[in-house]
Scaffold this motif. Structure first.
Motif, short mmCIF file in Angstrom:
data_model
loop_
_atom_site.label_atom_id
_atom_site.label_comp_id
_atom_site.label_asym_id
_atom_site.label_seq_id
_atom_site.Cartn_x
_atom_site.Cartn_y
_atom_site.Cartn_z
N ARG A 82 0.81 -1.22 0.00
CA ARG A 82 0.00 0.00 0.00
C ARG A 82 0.85 1.27 0.00
O ARG A 82 0.57 2.21 -0.75
N TYR A 83 1.89 1.30 0.82
CA TYR A 83 2.69 2.52 0.93
C TYR A 83 3.36 2.86 -0.41
O TYR A 83 3.37 4.01 -0.85
N GLY A 84 3.91 1.84 -1.07
CA GLY A 84 4.56 2.07 -2.35
C GLY A 84 3.59 2.53 -3.42
O GLY A 84 3.89 3.44 -4.21
N LEU A 85 2.40 1.92 -3.43
CA LEU A 85 1.38 2.34 -4.39
C LEU A 85 0.90 3.75 -4.09
O LEU A 85 0.64 4.54 -5.00
N SER A 86 0.78 4.09 -2.81
CA SER A 86 0.35 5.43 -2.42
C SER A 86 1.38 6.47 -2.86
O SER A 86 1.02 7.55 -3.35
N THR A 87 2.66 6.13 -2.71
CA THR A 87 3.72 7.03 -3.18
C THR A 87 3.64 7.24 -4.67
O THR A 87 3.81 8.35 -5.19
N LEU A 88 3.36 6.16 -5.41
CA LEU A 88 3.21 6.25 -6.87
C LEU A 88 2.08 7.18 -7.26
O LEU A 88 2.25 8.06 -8.12
N PRO B 157 1.68 14.87 0.62
CA PRO B 157 1.25 13.48 0.36
C PRO B 157 -0.13 13.18 0.94
O PRO B 157 -0.46 13.57 2.05
N ILE B 158 -0.94 12.49 0.15
CA ILE B 158 -2.27 12.03 0.57
C ILE B 158 -2.18 10.52 0.79
O ILE B 158 -1.73 9.80 -0.10
N PRO B 159 -2.58 10.02 1.96
CA PRO B 159 -2.56 8.56 2.15
C PRO B 159 -3.70 7.91 1.37
O PRO B 159 -4.84 8.35 1.45
N GLU C 213 -8.17 0.13 -7.96
CA GLU C 213 -8.84 1.39 -7.64
C GLU C 213 -8.20 2.01 -6.41
O GLU C 213 -7.98 1.33 -5.41
N TYR C 214 -7.88 3.31 -6.47
CA TYR C 214 -7.32 3.98 -5.30
C TYR C 214 -8.35 4.92 -4.67
O TYR C 214 -9.14 5.55 -5.36
N VAL C 215 -8.34 4.96 -3.33
CA VAL C 215 -9.28 5.77 -2.54
C VAL C 215 -8.51 6.42 -1.40
O VAL C 215 -7.47 5.93 -0.97
N ARG C 216 -9.02 7.55 -0.92
CA ARG C 216 -8.43 8.15 0.28
C ARG C 216 -8.51 7.17 1.44
O ARG C 216 -9.53 6.53 1.65
N SER C 217 -7.45 7.08 2.21
CA SER C 217 -7.43 6.16 3.33
C SER C 217 -8.43 6.58 4.41
O SER C 217 -8.55 7.76 4.73
N GLN C 218 -9.15 5.60 4.92
CA GLN C 218 -10.00 5.81 6.08
C GLN C 218 -9.16 5.54 7.31
O GLN C 218 -8.66 4.44 7.51
N ALA D 106 -1.71 4.87 10.26
CA ALA D 106 -1.17 3.60 10.73
C ALA D 106 -1.35 2.57 9.63
O ALA D 106 -2.01 2.82 8.63
N ASP D 107 -0.73 1.40 9.81
CA ASP D 107 -0.96 0.32 8.85
C ASP D 107 -2.44 0.01 8.82
O ASP D 107 -3.07 -0.16 9.84
N MET D 108 -3.00 -0.05 7.64
CA MET D 108 -4.44 -0.17 7.50
C MET D 108 -4.88 -1.62 7.67
O MET D 108 -5.31 -2.29 6.75
#
Length: 461
Positions: free
Chosen positions: A41-47, A57-59, A91-96, A452-454
Motif C-alpha cells: 500500500r505505501y509504495g502504491l500510495s507514493t506512486l 502526500p495524501i494517504p 482502484e485507489y481511494v483516500r485512506s479511512q 497507521a498500517d491499515m
C-alpha cells in the motif's frame, strides 16, 4: 515508443496495472503502468501521489476486485491464484483512518440514542432509559438536562435547531409520546433544566424513531403500533388533542415523581399505515417530500409525503432494525435481525432483493450512520457490543445465494472501552468523531487520528 510506463527498473517481477478512482478531484489520465509485484500500500500510495504531483502526500488505500489490498501485490496474486502476466485493475481511494479511542462519559442509566450538534460548538444529545435526555459537552460536562416528563424510557432523540442563543430538540419513547424541548444555552457552569413546550400524541405503542426535515420544519415518527406519523414543529398547523389515558405503569411511576409540566397537546398532520408489523425506523430521503421506512415485516417502503401514500415496497429475507441513506450513490443500507447489512438501490425493480450483503456483526444491527467525510463509508452499531465501519466500494463477487452475488466485510471494529454491553445508537460528526452509546451507560468517542498500517482495528486490544 512503449505503450506502457515503467515506474521502476525491471529487476523484480513486474505486472501491468490499470489505476482508476471514483473521486473526480483525484483522477489521473488513464494509462497502463508496469510496477514491481512486491509493492504494498505505501509504495502504491507514493506512486499515486507522484502521478498527481500533490503538494502534500495524501494517504491512499487500494481496492482489487472489491477488496482492500492488505499485502503486497505478489501475495495477493498468489492467494487469488492469478498470474502477473494479466493486467490488474486497481482502484485507489483516500485512506479511512483507524478510529482510535478518545474518551467516554458515564451517565446514570442505559443510553438509548445519540445525536450530535456541531454548531456553534459541538454538543452531544442523548436519551436514557430513565426517561430523561441530556446535553453533554466534549469535555463531559452536562450542559442541560430535561425535567421529568416521559413516564418510561426514551427511545429516540433528534436535534431541531442549535445556536448560541437558542436550541430545541425532540424526544420520544416507550410512553407513546413525543416532546418538543427548547432552552437557551448558558455559559453558567450549572446544569440548565429544560422544559417541554409541546407534546405530540398519536401512537398506541412504543415510538421507535424520529426523523426531522429542516427544509420543511416537519418530522416523522415510527412506532411498534405499525404506523408512521407526520408532524410539524409549527403547532398552529396541528389539531389539538386530549391527553391519552395513563397506563397502570404510568400511574405508578407518576406517584413517585414530581408532577410533569403542562404542555400543548397536538395530533399529527397524517398517519401512514403501510406496514404489517412494528416499524423499526423512518427516515427522510434526500428529497424532503419522500421518506423510507423499515419494519419487522421485512419490508422497505418508499413514501410520498405529499400524498401520504407508499410509492414502492421492497421485501427482504429478514426483519429490519435500522436504515441509512447514501444519497449520492442512490443506495440504502439496512441493518437486520439476522446480523448483516444489506445494500439496496431504490431505483431498481423491487424484485431485486438487494445489491450486496455486508457481514461481520454477531447480533442485530440496530443503528446506522453515514461518514461525514466519505460518501462511500458508514458505521453500524449492534447488540453484539461493537461498532463497525464499512466502505460500500469494498464488495466482491460471492458464491452465496444472498446479496445478488456481492458481499463485503468491515474496515474496522470498535469495541466498548468498558468491555461489555450492547450498543444502542451511533452518530458521526467531523468535529466530534464517531460517538456510540449503549448498555454500559457510557457515551464513547472514537476518532481517526494519525496514519497507521491499515489493518482491521480492534479497540479491545
Amino acid at each position: 515508443m512503449s505503450s506502457t510506463m515503467d515506474v521502476d527498473p525491471p529487476t523484480t517481477q513486474m505486472i501491468q496495472i490499470n489505476l482508476s478512482t471514483r473521486d473526480p478531484t483525484l483522477s489521473i489520465p488513464l494509462q497502463p503502468l508496469r510496477i514491481p509485484t512486491n509493492l504494498k500500500r505505501y509504495g502504491l500510495s507514493t506512486l499515486v501521489n507522484h502521478l498527481l504531483d500533490t503538494p502534500k502526500p495524501i494517504p491512499f488505500d487500494f481496492l482489487v476486485d472489491g477488496q482492500y489490498l492488505r499485502t503486497s501485490i505478489d501475495e495477493y496474486l498468489t492467494l487469488a491464484g492469478l498470474s502477473s502476466e494479466k493486467p490488474l485493475d486497481v482502484e485507489y481511494v483516500r485512506s479511512q483512518l483507524p478510529p482510535t479511542y478518545v474518551g467516554s462519559f458515564e451517565q446514570d442509566d442505559w443510553i438509548s440514542s445519540v445525536d450530535i450538534s456541531s454548531s456553534p460548538s459541538p454538543t452531544i444529545l442523548t436519551g436514557s432509559f430513565n426517561g430523561t435526555a441530556q446535553i453533554t459537552s466534549l469535555s463531559g460536562e452536562i450542559l442541560a438536562k430535561t425535567v421529568p416528563m416521559h413516564t418510561q424510557s426514551i427511545k429516540c432523540t433528534t436535534w431541531i435547531s442549535h445556536s448560541s442563543t437558542e436550541a430545541s430538540f425532540l424526544t420520544a419513547g416507550l410512553d407513546r409520546t413525543i416532546n418538543l424541548w427548547s432552552y437557551t444555552p448558558s455559559q453558567s457552569p450549572d446544569t440548565q433544566p429544560v422544559t417541554p413546550s409541546t407534546t405530540y400524541i398519536s401512537h398506541k405503542s412504543t415510538i421507535t424513531s424520529l426523523s426531522y426535515s429542516p427544509s420543511t420544519s416537519q418530522f416523522l415518527s415510527s412506532s411498534s403500533d405499525h404506523t408512521i406519523a407526520l408532524w410539524s414543529t409549527d403547532s398552529s398547523l396541528l389539531p389539538t388533542v386530549s391527553t391519552p389515558q395513563s397506563t397502570a405503569f404510568t400511574r405508578k411511576r407518576r406517584r413517585t415523581t414530581s408532577k410533569p409540566p403542562a404542555t400543548i397537546k397536538k395530533g399529527p398532520l397524517a398517519v401512514l399505515t403501510p406496514h404489517a408489523a412494528p416499524v423499526s425506523q423512518v427516515l427522510h430521503s434526500n428529497d424532503p417530500t419522500a421518506a423510507y421506512s423499515i419494519s419487522w415485516d421485512k419490508s422497505i417502503i418508499t413514501h410520498d409525503l405529499i400524498t401520504s401514500q407508499p410509492v414502492s415496497t421492497r421485501t427482504t429475507n429478514h426483519p429490519l432494525l435500522s436504515v441509512t441513506t447514501l444519497p449520492t450513490l442512490s443506495l440504502l443500507a439496512a441493518g437486520s435481525s439476522a446480523r448483516h447489512i444489506t445494500l439496496h438501490d431504490p431505483r431498481e425493480s423491487s424484485k431485486t432483493i438487494y445489491t450486496a450483503v455486508l457481514r461481520g456483526h454477531a447480533n442485530g444491527v440496530v443503528s446506522l450512520v453515514n461518514s461525514p467525510e466519505s460518501e462511500y463509508v458508514f458505521a453500524s452499531g449492534s447488540h453484539d457490543g461493537t461498532v463497525r465501519i464499512w466502505d460500500v466500494r469494498s464488495v466482491s463477487s460471492s458464491d452465496g445465494d444472498e446479496g445478488e452475488g456481492k458481499s463485503g466485510s468491515s474496515l474496522f471494529v470498535i469495541k466498548r472501552e468498558s468491555g461489555s454491553g450492547k450498543v444502542f445508537g451511533v452518530d458521526w460528526s467531523k468535529d466530534v468523531g464517531l460517538v456510540s452509546v449503549g448498555e454500559d451507560k457510557k457515551i464513547q468517542v472514537n476518532r481517526g487520528e494519525g496514519m497507521a498500517d491499515m489493518e482491521v482495528m480492534d479497540q479491545s486490544k
